[in-house]
Design a protein around this motif. Sequence first.
Motif, PDB file in Angstrom:
ATOM      1  N   LEU A 256       0.807  -1.221   0.000  1.00 49.08           N
ATOM      2  CA  LEU A 256       0.000   0.000   0.000  1.00 49.08           C
ATOM      3  C   LEU A 256       0.840   1.270   0.000  1.00 49.08           C
ATOM      4  CD1 LEU A 256      -2.820  -0.886   2.580  1.00 49.08           C
ATOM      5  CD2 LEU A 256      -2.832  -1.137   0.088  1.00 49.08           C
ATOM      6  N   HIS A 257       2.167   1.134   0.060  1.00 50.04           N
ATOM      7  CA  HIS A 257       3.050   2.294   0.195  1.00 50.04           C
ATOM      8  C   HIS A 257       2.627   3.120   1.419  1.00 50.04           C
ATOM      9  CE1 HIS A 257       4.768   1.526  -3.797  1.00 50.04           C
ATOM     10  NE2 HIS A 257       3.528   1.246  -4.155  1.00 50.04           N
ATOM     11  N   ALA A 258       2.286   2.425   2.484  1.00 49.73           N
ATOM     12  CA  ALA A 258       1.810   3.087   3.703  1.00 49.73           C
ATOM     13  C   ALA A 258       2.991   3.469   4.582  1.00 49.73           C
ATOM     14  CB  ALA A 258       0.869   2.167   4.466  1.00 49.73           C
ATOM     15  N   GLY A 259       2.739   4.404   5.497  1.00 46.62           N
ATOM     16  CA  GLY A 259       3.775   4.766   6.458  1.00 46.62           C
ATOM     17  C   GLY A 259       3.907   3.724   7.547  1.00 46.62           C
ATOM     18  N   THR A 260       2.770   3.255   8.024  1.00 47.24           N
ATOM     19  CA  THR A 260       2.758   2.283   9.111  1.00 47.24           C
ATOM     20  C   THR A 260       1.561   1.351   8.950  1.00 47.24           C
ATOM     21  OG1 THR A 260       3.651   3.962  10.607  1.00 47.24           O
ATOM     22  CG2 THR A 260       2.802   1.973  11.627  1.00 47.24           C
ATOM     23  N   VAL A 261       1.770   0.088   9.270  1.00 46.60           N
ATOM     24  CA  VAL A 261       0.676  -0.885   9.319  1.00 46.60           C
ATOM     25  C   VAL A 261       0.772  -1.593  10.659  1.00 46.60           C
ATOM     26  CG1 VAL A 261      -0.326  -2.970   8.311  1.00 46.60           C
ATOM     27  CG2 VAL A 261       0.618  -1.200   6.817  1.00 46.60           C
ATOM     28  N   GLY A 262      -0.360  -1.795  11.301  1.00 46.28           N
ATOM     29  CA  GLY A 262      -0.353  -2.436  12.616  1.00 46.28           C
ATOM     30  C   GLY A 262      -1.505  -3.401  12.802  1.00 46.28           C
ATOM     31  N   VAL A 263      -1.329  -4.265  13.777  1.00 42.02           N
ATOM     32  CA  VAL A 263      -2.363  -5.221  14.181  1.00 42.02           C
ATOM     33  C   VAL A 263      -2.596  -5.043  15.667  1.00 42.02           C
ATOM     34  CG1 VAL A 263      -2.988  -7.656  14.382  1.00 42.02           C
ATOM     35  CG2 VAL A 263      -1.697  -6.871  12.397  1.00 42.02           C
ATOM     36  N   MET A 264      -3.879  -4.937  16.052  1.00 41.95           N
ATOM     37  CA  MET A 264      -4.242  -4.813  17.460  1.00 41.95           C
ATOM     38  C   MET A 264      -5.285  -5.862  17.805  1.00 41.95           C
ATOM     39  SD  MET A 264      -4.550  -0.700  18.060  1.00 41.95           S
ATOM     40  CE  MET A 264      -3.102   0.345  18.036  1.00 41.95           C
ATOM     41  N   SER A 265      -5.209  -6.368  19.029  1.00 42.67           N
ATOM     42  CA  SER A 265      -6.190  -7.346  19.499  1.00 42.67           C
ATOM     43  C   SER A 265      -7.046  -6.719  20.596  1.00 42.67           C
ATOM     44  CB  SER A 265      -5.485  -8.595  20.041  1.00 42.67           C
ATOM     45  OG  SER A 265      -4.707  -8.275  21.184  1.00 42.67           O
TER      46      SER A 265
END
Length: 565
Positions: A256-265
């Motif tokens: 995605l050419h993103a700055g940051t990608v994260g996963v949260m639970s």
Amino acid sequence: MQSAFGTNPPLRTDAPSAGPQPLDPATRATIVALGRALELHDPALARSAAYRAAVIDNAAAALALAPVDHAAALGGALLAEVAALVTHARPATDGAVAAAVLGAFLVDRATGCHALADAVRHQCERWDGRGVPRGLLGPAIPLAARLVAVAHELVGPIEAGGTPHWLSRAGRARSLAGSLLDPDLVAALTDSLTPDAVAAFDPGLDTTLARLEALAMAQADESPIAALTSIGVAIHAADRIDEIASLIAGHVRRALHAGTVGVMSFDPTEKGLRVVAEVGDLAAATAGPDTVHRLTFFPPTSVVRTGTVHAFARSALAPSTVEGRFLDLICAESELGVPLDVDGRRWGVLWARTAQGGRELGTADLATMRLAAAQITASISQATRVADLEALALRDPLTGLGNRRVLETTLRRIFGRPSVARQDCAVIICDVDGLKVVNDTEGHAAGDAVLADAASALRHAVSDVPGATVCRIGGDEFCVVLDGGGMLLGQPVASRAQQLFARSGPNRSMSCGVAVAILGVNTPGELLRAADDAQYLEKRSRRGAADGELLEIGGRGGRRARRDH
């Protein structure tokens, strides 16, 4: 790489002609799998490998290593002794070359990465050209292999939990500079071993794998299709949810050419979202892994509340809105979030952000996010099932203690060390007295309660003892392993457990026998038999022969049977 350290001429006729290639996702996944296997097979070898990688990584900036060379050297450092997985033995000095060649064959077949395989294959070459397997001279030796060789000399052989003798090893490396080792690399790596750098070394596999992933992030972006294809390969090598999340987040970020990608639970206890993994430039904005964000103010929580896609961009928001203020706070241009539902329940959220002034994420990016979310939820579901199966395989269902398999694995690890390094280890065999009488007179439910209380007593007895493992290994039999402090603590722990169990109910007692892995005790079986003998003698001395004579079968240390009158 063009530098004082020379270039790497082609060593293989089947190598690609387009120049060095970065480690692709499948290669990195295979490195993870082989590294994990080595960690399980021989923790000491894995620890040495992690130290080698740390030494190389510490000097990478001073050497101005290209990402490709850096990654090959780190991977080579991790897998230099991977042949032990096949030979089931640590490579001896006179067998190091054969082990290196075998290891390179395994790496080449498993990864298809020739640069990584060459780093393993040529680690035994000599700078003066008198090495093997090809007798390469000076800069003709692959740079990654030269780095692995120097790191190997600086770390040396260590045991599980040990640390290298840096000063003496550095002196040895300097003495070999110009003959066995590249003198410029020796100078660079030894000069980088400052007290602060050494103190910061983390001899854990996770740190090196994270560095490999970071190097991958510096390489070319992936297309969405390539990223999503590689996710499926990579997750098969990950065995923890945080690893799975990090791998997928990295691929989505590049797609995605993103700055940051994260996963949260979702954390129902804390009533918030817990950070599982974050990859990218803005990761620090959410304060890192395990941080919990309350549902009352954190914008991505709308995904958890509603189960719908969450999307907003600066161009479409008024600065006074919650979302607008949030984007200002984290210096972001846009954010997307999709829900993660695992086995019919809301598990968490996958989100992506772009940095302020960057591209805006829009509806065209949702397909990639949804596909990635599907990969994450399937992987989490599988990982959860595997964890449940492992718990069933390794835990006693009644008491929650480890079972006989855990005991055998623990003792096998201890006896994999030299005898001098295990002399302070001990086992305590404990047997609940009179359990058969309880089962016969009060029922098996009452007997189960007695066993649960015995397990609780043993847990509390070792609650402040590092390196203690408690297992239930039979109907009324338990075993405690003390991996350190056994000579001093063995008997006090046994006595403490007996006292606690006696207080848990009327007419309760357990007989305990302690044995220490002194010189001459060469196998786990010998240690267990010695503790079993001591436990038998205590039980016999306390009970006599009035209530069920104890008979020893097969001589000292044999199995015993109870004969009731």
